[in-house]
Design a protein around this motif. Structure first.
Motif, PDB file in Angstrom:
ATOM      1  N   GLY A 184       0.836  -1.190   0.000  1.00  0.00           N
ATOM      2  CA  GLY A 184       0.000   0.000   0.000  1.00  0.00           C
ATOM      3  C   GLY A 184       0.875   1.246   0.000  1.00  0.00           C
ATOM      4  O   GLY A 184       1.903   1.300  -0.661  1.00  0.00           O
ATOM      5  N   THR A 185       0.457   2.230   0.778  1.00  0.00           N
ATOM      6  CA  THR A 185       1.226   3.464   0.936  1.00  0.00           C
ATOM      7  C   THR A 185       1.708   3.571   2.369  1.00  0.00           C
ATOM      8  O   THR A 185       0.893   3.550   3.308  1.00  0.00           O
ATOM      9  CB  THR A 185       0.385   4.705   0.585  1.00  0.00           C
ATOM     10  N   VAL A 186       3.010   3.660   2.542  1.00  0.00           N
ATOM     11  CA  VAL A 186       3.585   3.764   3.889  1.00  0.00           C
ATOM     12  C   VAL A 186       4.543   4.953   3.910  1.00  0.00           C
ATOM     13  O   VAL A 186       5.157   5.315   2.899  1.00  0.00           O
ATOM     14  CB  VAL A 186       4.341   2.482   4.293  1.00  0.00           C
ATOM     15  N   THR A 187       4.658   5.573   5.087  1.00  0.00           N
ATOM     16  CA  THR A 187       5.533   6.736   5.256  1.00  0.00           C
ATOM     17  C   THR A 187       6.415   6.542   6.490  1.00  0.00           C
ATOM     18  O   THR A 187       6.062   5.804   7.422  1.00  0.00           O
ATOM     19  CB  THR A 187       4.731   8.034   5.412  1.00  0.00           C
ATOM     20  N   ALA A 188       7.535   7.209   6.476  1.00  0.00           N
ATOM     21  CA  ALA A 188       8.442   7.173   7.629  1.00  0.00           C
ATOM     22  C   ALA A 188       9.443   8.307   7.494  1.00  0.00           C
ATOM     23  O   ALA A 188       9.636   8.869   6.405  1.00  0.00           O
ATOM     24  CB  ALA A 188       9.166   5.833   7.711  1.00  0.00           C
ATOM     25  N   SER A 189      10.059   8.653   8.608  1.00  0.00           N
ATOM     26  CA  SER A 189      11.126   9.650   8.630  1.00  0.00           C
ATOM     27  C   SER A 189      12.368   9.034   9.235  1.00  0.00           C
ATOM     28  O   SER A 189      12.289   8.172  10.114  1.00  0.00           O
ATOM     29  CB  SER A 189      10.709  10.885   9.447  1.00  0.00           C
ATOM     30  N   HIS A 190      13.494   9.478   8.768  1.00  0.00           N
ATOM     31  CA  HIS A 190      14.765   8.949   9.263  1.00  0.00           C
ATOM     32  C   HIS A 190      15.803  10.063   9.241  1.00  0.00           C
ATOM     33  O   HIS A 190      15.950  10.774   8.250  1.00  0.00           O
ATOM     34  CB  HIS A 190      15.242   7.782   8.393  1.00  0.00           C
ATOM     35  N   GLU A 191      16.496  10.221  10.352  1.00  0.00           N
ATOM     36  CA  GLU A 191      17.557  11.224  10.449  1.00  0.00           C
ATOM     37  C   GLU A 191      18.884  10.527  10.662  1.00  0.00           C
ATOM     38  O   GLU A 191      18.992   9.626  11.495  1.00  0.00           O
ATOM     39  CB  GLU A 191      17.283  12.204  11.585  1.00  0.00           C
ATOM     40  N   GLU A 192      19.871  10.929   9.920  1.00  0.00           N
ATOM     41  CA  GLU A 192      21.179  10.304  10.023  1.00  0.00           C
ATOM     42  C   GLU A 192      22.257  11.356   9.770  1.00  0.00           C
ATOM     43  O   GLU A 192      22.106  12.214   8.894  1.00  0.00           O
ATOM     44  CB  GLU A 192      21.296   9.171   8.998  1.00  0.00           C
ATOM     45  N   SER A 193      23.337  11.294  10.521  1.00  0.00           N
ATOM     46  CA  SER A 193      24.429  12.244  10.359  1.00  0.00           C
ATOM     47  C   SER A 193      25.759  11.509  10.384  1.00  0.00           C
ATOM     48  O   SER A 193      25.877  10.418  10.945  1.00  0.00           O
ATOM     49  CB  SER A 193      24.392  13.316  11.453  1.00  0.00           C
ATOM     50  N   PHE A 194      26.747  12.120   9.772  1.00  0.00           N
ATOM     51  CA  PHE A 194      28.084  11.556   9.773  1.00  0.00           C
ATOM     52  C   PHE A 194      29.079  12.692   9.568  1.00  0.00           C
ATOM     53  O   PHE A 194      28.735  13.773   9.079  1.00  0.00           O
ATOM     54  CB  PHE A 194      28.255  10.479   8.693  1.00  0.00           C
ATOM     55  N   GLY A 195      30.304  12.460   9.953  1.00  0.00           N
ATOM     56  CA  GLY A 195      31.325  13.484   9.821  1.00  0.00           C
ATOM     57  C   GLY A 195      32.706  12.869   9.787  1.00  0.00           C
ATOM     58  O   GLY A 195      32.892  11.687  10.093  1.00  0.00           O
ATOM     59  N   TRP A 196      33.683  13.662   9.439  1.00  0.00           N
ATOM     60  CA  TRP A 196      35.060  13.185   9.369  1.00  0.00           C
ATOM     61  C   TRP A 196      36.003  14.377   9.386  1.00  0.00           C
ATOM     62  O   TRP A 196      35.584  15.535   9.259  1.00  0.00           O
ATOM     63  CB  TRP A 196      35.270  12.332   8.119  1.00  0.00           C
ATOM     64  N   VAL A 197      37.287  14.100   9.524  1.00  0.00           N
ATOM     65  CA  VAL A 197      38.319  15.132   9.548  1.00  0.00           C
ATOM     66  C   VAL A 197      39.381  14.772   8.518  1.00  0.00           C
ATOM     67  O   VAL A 197      39.852  13.633   8.476  1.00  0.00           O
ATOM     68  CB  VAL A 197      38.971  15.258  10.939  1.00  0.00           C
ATOM     69  N   ASP A 198      39.748  15.747   7.690  1.00  0.00           N
ATOM     70  CA  ASP A 198      40.781  15.560   6.675  1.00  0.00           C
ATOM     71  C   ASP A 198      42.021  16.382   7.018  1.00  0.00           C
ATOM     72  O   ASP A 198      41.910  17.604   7.205  1.00  0.00           O
ATOM     73  CB  ASP A 198      40.281  16.024   5.300  1.00  0.00           C
ATOM     74  N   PRO A 199      43.195  15.766   7.101  1.00  0.00           N
ATOM     75  CA  PRO A 199      44.416  16.562   7.180  1.00  0.00           C
ATOM     76  C   PRO A 199      44.664  17.231   5.831  1.00  0.00           C
ATOM     77  O   PRO A 199      44.386  16.640   4.787  1.00  0.00           O
ATOM     78  CB  PRO A 199      45.490  15.521   7.489  1.00  0.00           C
ATOM     79  N   ILE A 200      45.174  18.464   5.845  1.00  0.00           N
ATOM     80  CA  ILE A 200      45.429  19.172   4.596  1.00  0.00           C
ATOM     81  C   ILE A 200      46.744  19.949   4.686  1.00  0.00           C
ATOM     82  O   ILE A 200      47.193  20.320   5.772  1.00  0.00           O
ATOM     83  CB  ILE A 200      44.292  20.150   4.225  1.00  0.00           C
ATOM     84  N   ILE A 201      47.346  20.170   3.528  1.00  0.00           N
ATOM     85  CA  ILE A 201      48.491  21.051   3.397  1.00  0.00           C
ATOM     86  C   ILE A 201      48.184  22.043   2.288  1.00  0.00           C
ATOM     87  O   ILE A 201      47.418  21.742   1.364  1.00  0.00           O
ATOM     88  CB  ILE A 201      49.793  20.282   3.084  1.00  0.00           C
ATOM     89  N   GLY A 202      48.765  23.248   2.381  1.00  0.00           N
ATOM     90  CA  GLY A 202      48.426  24.240   1.380  1.00  0.00           C
ATOM     91  C   GLY A 202      49.420  25.381   1.333  1.00  0.00           C
ATOM     92  O   GLY A 202      50.460  25.371   2.012  1.00  0.00           O
ATOM     93  N   ALA A 203      49.085  26.371   0.534  1.00  0.00           N
ATOM     94  CA  ALA A 203      49.923  27.546   0.368  1.00  0.00           C
ATOM     95  C   ALA A 203      49.045  28.731   0.004  1.00  0.00           C
ATOM     96  O   ALA A 203      47.948  28.578  -0.539  1.00  0.00           O
ATOM     97  CB  ALA A 203      50.976  27.326  -0.709  1.00  0.00           C
ATOM     98  N   ARG A 204      49.556  29.929   0.312  1.00  0.00           N
ATOM     99  CA  ARG A 204      48.843  31.157  -0.002  1.00  0.00           C
ATOM    100  C   ARG A 204      49.821  32.151  -0.610  1.00  0.00           C
ATOM    101  O   ARG A 204      50.926  32.365  -0.106  1.00  0.00           O
ATOM    102  CB  ARG A 204      48.223  31.749   1.256  1.00  0.00           C
ATOM    103  N   LEU A 205      49.395  32.779  -1.711  1.00  0.00           N
ATOM    104  CA  LEU A 205      50.227  33.720  -2.456  1.00  0.00           C
ATOM    105  C   LEU A 205      49.529  35.070  -2.525  1.00  0.00           C
ATOM    106  O   LEU A 205      48.319  35.144  -2.762  1.00  0.00           O
ATOM    107  CB  LEU A 205      50.462  33.192  -3.872  1.00  0.00           C
ATOM    108  N   PHE A 206      50.305  36.143  -2.307  1.00  0.00           N
ATOM    109  CA  PHE A 206      49.770  37.491  -2.408  1.00  0.00           C
ATOM    110  C   PHE A 206      50.703  38.317  -3.282  1.00  0.00           C
ATOM    111  O   PHE A 206      51.916  38.315  -3.080  1.00  0.00           O
ATOM    112  CB  PHE A 206      49.643  38.130  -1.021  1.00  0.00           C
ATOM    113  N   VAL A 207      50.131  39.016  -4.271  1.00  0.00           N
ATOM    114  CA  VAL A 207      50.921  39.854  -5.174  1.00  0.00           C
ATOM    115  C   VAL A 207      50.336  41.258  -5.173  1.00  0.00           C
ATOM    116  O   VAL A 207      49.146  41.448  -5.484  1.00  0.00           O
ATOM    117  CB  VAL A 207      50.924  39.294  -6.611  1.00  0.00           C
TER     118      VAL A 207
END
Length: 281
Positions: A184-207
């Motif tokens: 038939g017709t059925v309804t539901a709600s579901h909440e889910e979350s997830f997360g993570w951390v990424d190490p990063i390296i970078g550079a910034r240039l100014f002219v």
């Protein structure tokens, strides 16, 4: 919130791409003097507008069907509820600090079917051939925090080496209606979350081009399998200085992430023009 109101909100919330002095992308003046009363210090805060589109693959909950998303900025604004972007840049002598924060809340409707049999949390197993309507409310938070050191410093050119981490948090609230002769017709709600951390390296240039006009570029890369498989970002702006404290900048920004872990998929690229108005303390 309609599209016009959302655009106005983001514009008012916007600007952290420009900065004062070669310390702070946006002002082509010597930052060595630092903030008033604080020799050697420079600090800027910038809320900004990012007219971003999005393209990629997203799974709204663990082991759900992966949805391909390809939207222009106008399409994103149709689903927009609330959001904001802010950037912070600081320097003390040769030590630098960079921070960028993003929060976006959107609601999107999907109508899919017929589908192969699969499991929807709260609904149980949906028979093959069922039609599914779903509203997905997504809250996305990202913060990039980096510290570093100024390796080159001249009146016309500066280069900073950066390293740090990018924090991600994704929350999906899914409301589902499934239709099939067997259930038939059925309804539901579901909440889910997830997360993570990424190490990063970078550079910034100014002219520095003139007393008023300057160029700024910043890039980073990371993930390396520690969080996502890969993440990277590139920002380039042209900056114009109005006063010692105020500057404006315009350019382009790309943020890419490829995360697939434990049934979650968030493999997206955000890209579009940026417009910033920066205040330097």
């Amino acid at each position: 919130m309609n599209r016009l109101a959302a655009a106005v909100f983001l514009t008012l919330c916007a600007a952290p791409v420009a900065h004062a002095a070669d310390d702070l992308p946006g002002m082509a003046t010597d930052p060595a003097a630092g903030a008033a009363g604080h020799p050697g210090w420079a600090l800027q805060v910038t809320p900004y507008l990012w007219a971003t589109g999005i393209e990629g693959d997203i799974s709204p909950f663990r082991r759900a069907p992966t949805l391909h998303v390809e939207k222009s900025f106008s399409d994103v604004m149709d689903d927009f509820n609330f959001g904001g972007f802010i950037n912070i840049w600081g320097r003390h002598d040769n030590f630098v600090l960079s921070g960028d924060i993003m929060y976006v809340d959107t609601t999107e409707s999907h109508a899919t079917g017929p589908l192969a049999a699969f499991q929807i949390p709260g609904l149980g197993r949906i028979p093959a051939g069922a039609s599914v309507d779903a509203d997905v409310d997504t809250q996305e938070f990202m913060a990039t925090l980096q510290g570093g050191y100024r390796v080159l410093d001249t009146p016309e050119f500066t280069l900073d080496a950066l390293g740090g981490a990018r924090f991600w948090y994704i929350s999906n609230d899914v409301s589902v209606t499934a239709r099939h002769p067997l259930i038939g017709t059925v309804t539901a709600s579901h909440e889910e979350s997830f997360g993570w951390v990424d190490p990063i390296i970078g550079a910034r240039l100014f002219v520095s081009l003139t007393d008023k006009l300057s160029l700024h570029g910043q890039a980073d890369i990371g993930g390396f399998g520690a969080g996502s498989d890969l993440t990277w970002s590139v920002l380039a702006t042209v900056n114009y200085t109005f006063t010692d404290n105020l500057s404006v900048s315009a350019g382009y920004k790309v943020l890419d992430v490829d995360y697939k872990h434990d049934g979650h998929v968030f493999d997206t690229r955000l890209s579009g023009p940026v417009l910033g108005l920066t205040y330097r303390f």
